[in-house]
Design an enzyme around this catalytic site. Structure first.
Site, PDB file in Angstrom:
ATOM      1  N   GLY A  53       4.885  -3.003  -5.029  1.00 39.73           N
ATOM      2  CA  GLY A  53       5.932  -1.937  -4.794  1.00 39.73           C
ATOM      3  C   GLY A  53       6.282  -1.373  -6.059  1.00 39.73           C
ATOM      4  N   HIS A  54       5.272  -0.962  -6.974  1.00 41.82           N
ATOM      5  CA  HIS A  54       5.365  -0.218  -7.970  1.00 41.82           C
ATOM      6  C   HIS A  54       4.038   0.279  -8.602  1.00 41.82           C
ATOM      7  CE1 HIS A  54       4.169  -4.063  -9.474  1.00 41.82           C
ATOM      8  NE2 HIS A  54       3.644  -3.431 -10.366  1.00 41.82           N
ATOM      9  N   ALA A  55       4.199   1.192  -9.601  1.00 38.35           N
ATOM     10  CA  ALA A  55       3.152   1.644 -10.262  1.00 38.35           C
ATOM     11  C   ALA A  55       3.114   1.675 -11.656  1.00 38.35           C
ATOM     12  CB  ALA A  55       3.068   3.232  -9.790  1.00 38.35           C
TER      13      ALA A  55
END
Length: 137
Positions: A53-55
């Site tokens: 749930g991130h980059a």
């Protein structure tokens, strides 16, 4: 980061040495395009749990399913691609600028991550709206 797309992500074969006593796979200098600075792994993840749930702005990651299986959902702000990892001799190279989510972990699954950098909170993008804004600049 702007130019990376889900097509920039690569599924890479890890060389496998077959033996009747068991197989051996090795990740060496020619497999991934960076020096490994951090190694961690996910395990005991409930099947209904969600990871990622991130980059990342600069970090490369190479994900290897050491045991079991899980899905990696990749997003570039326009396109989405889902890749199921379930073979320990195949790893997924995720380049910077790609949103990732991991889900559908099978019982006993283990995800090994080989990262290009040590942990740096400033490299993470946790809000998908911020991510899409950064990709369009």
């Amino acid at each position: 980061m702007k130019d990376t797309t889900v097509d920039s992500v690569k599924l890479i074969d890890i060389p496998k040495i077959k033996d009747v006593r068991g197989n051996l796979s090795v990740v060496e200098k020619d497999i991934i395009p960076y020096n490994i600075k951090r190694v961690y792994y996910l395990y005991d993840v409930p099947s209904d749990a969600y990871r990622g749930g991130h980059a990342h702005k600069n970090l490369y990651q190479f994900l290897i399913p050491l045991s079991g299986s899980f899905d990696v959902i990749l997003k570039d702000g326009k396109n989405t691609k889902t890749i199921t990892l379930n073979k320990p001799d195949k790893g997924l190279l995720i380049v910077p600028g790609i949103w990732r989510e991991l889900e559908n972990f099978s019982s006993g699954s283990v995800c090994l991550v080989l990262a290009s950098e040590e942990y740096d909170e400033a490299d993470y993008i946790y809000d998908f709206q911020d991510f899409t804004t950064m990709k369009s600049i």
